[in-house]
Design an enzyme around this catalytic site. Structure first.
Site, PDB file in Angstrom:
ATOM      1  N   ASP A   1       0.818  -1.211   0.000  1.00  0.00           N
ATOM      2  CA  ASP A   1       0.000   0.000   0.000  1.00  0.00           C
ATOM      3  C   ASP A   1       0.853   1.263   0.000  1.00  0.00           C
ATOM      4  O   ASP A   1       1.834   1.367   0.735  1.00  0.00           O
ATOM      5  CB  ASP A   1      -0.953   0.028   1.186  1.00  0.00           C
TER       6      ASP A   1
ATOM      7  N   ASP B   1      -8.673   3.900   5.384  1.00  0.00           N
ATOM      8  CA  ASP B   1      -7.406   4.394   4.840  1.00  0.00           C
ATOM      9  C   ASP B   1      -6.934   5.587   5.666  1.00  0.00           C
ATOM     10  O   ASP B   1      -6.508   6.613   5.132  1.00  0.00           O
ATOM     11  CB  ASP B   1      -7.535   4.773   3.364  1.00  0.00           C
TER      12      ASP B   1
END
Length: 426
Positions: free
Chosen positions: A152, A305
């Site tokens: 990520d 997130d």
């Protein structure tokens, strides 16, 4: 120790149980759910008018620890999680050093065990140093307790390296969490390519930046026979590809964030870096596709997130500021306000996408209120009306576009393994 939660509406997505009941916790486990429990308890919480749900699980959090503790730490991130109703959070590996070996995994897990108020699971990087060149020590990190691997913040652009990492993930029976971004196609973009980027004279990011890698990763995951979890889906194209993958029987799941199912690029007021995130806020059409994907079960999970940055960093203009916003303390209220109250999800489906489905994706036995399960619980008042205020945040960072936004629904208590770790101050 006994904890008794009385008069709440129990919502258990693992069994589809939905009724006003009492719930008894003894020694960290749920021992009884009944209409009226008369046993005495050390702590009694009256949850009248509230939902009692399994503790939320966030599959996508940036704790910035180790290396960037001025932005967030394991401890402060856990406090923010508790206030937001999250009892388990998964930390992304783009730290300094990168979490590409067992020692760093153990550092985070040990620090969380000693100091954090919620469960913290550290995800391992796909490649060493997240440089995309060499597969990391996945086997050893699995032994240290990682629930998944992810690059990520980057996509692994070397297809062969990524495929070999997927094969190892399949052997270890863990999912691959994919950040889908064609780095060469970004071209310095900072917001979505469209009318707003032209109006603000800012370089834009095409939908294809996400869609090209989404398609590639689905193809690779099919070849590797691995569980692929697509992070922060933001385009209508991603939704369509996930739908097709599921129809074809592939092991593909997906998540969406509140900012991507609420805000579009049209909501960006100007050169304000609190609206800068990756992937960017997309078009109104994309926002609607994400909401419909959540409604129809194409998108399995709501994640935050959570990406904290300092005020100095986010005080810069769009071109110079880092991507990312915080989300742990706002996600539940925003989900309830924008999805439940507007008819996209039922309260049970909200619990499912914030707890039960995330648990399933990582093979966890959490996300349930069944008798005998660990007492990770959130109590949520669906009628509380207020304005989000960054002044109330307990995490280190305040970078959010939702400051001063009116919402309905508030976490009033969070319980981890039978212990009350957050309770709203009256």
């Amino acid at each position: 120790m006994k904890l008794l939660i009385k008069n709440g509406r129990i919502l258990d997505p693992s069994s589809q149980f939905d009724a006003e009941s009492d719930l008894l916790v003894e020694n960290g486990k749920i021992t009884k759910i009944s209409a009226k429990i008369k046993e005495k308890a050390d702590t009694v919480i009256d949850a009248r008018g509230c939902y009692v749900m399994p503790g939320f699980i966030d599959l996508h959090v940036h704790l910035r620890d180790p290396g960037f503790e001025e932005k967030e730490t394991v401890v402060t991130g856990a406090k923010a999680a508790a206030r937001g109703g999250f009892t388990t959070i998964l930390a992304m590996p783009n730290t300094k050093p990168v979490v590409d070996n067992a020692d760093v995994v153990r550092y985070v897990h040990q620090k969380a065990k000693n100091l954090a108020s919620v469960h913290v699971l550290q995800i391992g990087a796909v490649t060493k140093g997240q440089k995309g060149k060499e597969v990391s020590e996945i086997h050893k990190m699995v032994e240290a307790g990682i629930p998944a691997i992810s690059e990520d913040g980057n996509s692994v652009m070397d297809t062969d390296v990524y495929y070999r990492a997927m094969q190892i993930a399949r052997e270890e029976k863990i999912p691959v969490f994919a950040h889908c971004e064609d780095k060469k196609l970004v071209r310095g973009g900072v917001i979505n390519e469209g009318k707003k980027s032209r109006e603000l004279h800012l370089p834009g990011i095409l939908n294809e930046v996400e869609d090209v890698i989404t398609a590639r990763d689905i193809v690779l995951a099919r070849a590797a026979d691995v569980h692929l979890h697509l992070c922060h889906c933001s385009t209508s194209g991603s939704v369509q590809m996930v739908k097709q993958a599921k129809e074809n029987g592939l092991k593909v799941t997906a998540e969406a964030t509140p900012h991507h199912f609420i805000l579009s690029d049209e909501d960006i007021p100007g050169d304000d870096a609190n609206y800068k995130m990756n992937p960017p806020l997309r078009s109104v059409k994309d926002v609607e596709a994400i909401k419909e994907g959540l409604k129809n079960g194409i998108i399995d999970v709501i994640a935050t997130d959570h990406a904290p940055h300092t005020a100095v960093e986010k005080g810069r203009n769009m071109k110079r500021a880092p991507f990312g916003i915080v989300g742990l303390e706002t996600a539940a209220a925003l989900t309830h306000t924008e999805l439940v109250l507007k008819g996209y999800l039922t309260p049970m489906q909200m619990a499912e996408k914030l707890s039960y489905r995330p648990a399933n994706i990582i093979g966890s036995k959490k996300g349930t209120l069944k008798k005998g399960s660990v007492a990770d619980i959130v109590i949520f008042d669906p009628n509380a009306k207020y304005r989000i205020s960054v002044k109330d945040f307990v995490g280190k960072a305040k970078n959010t576009p939702f400051d001063n936004r009116s919402v309905t629904g508030k976490v009033v208590a969070t319980i981890v393994a039978g212990e009350v770790v957050y309770r709203e101050e009256k």
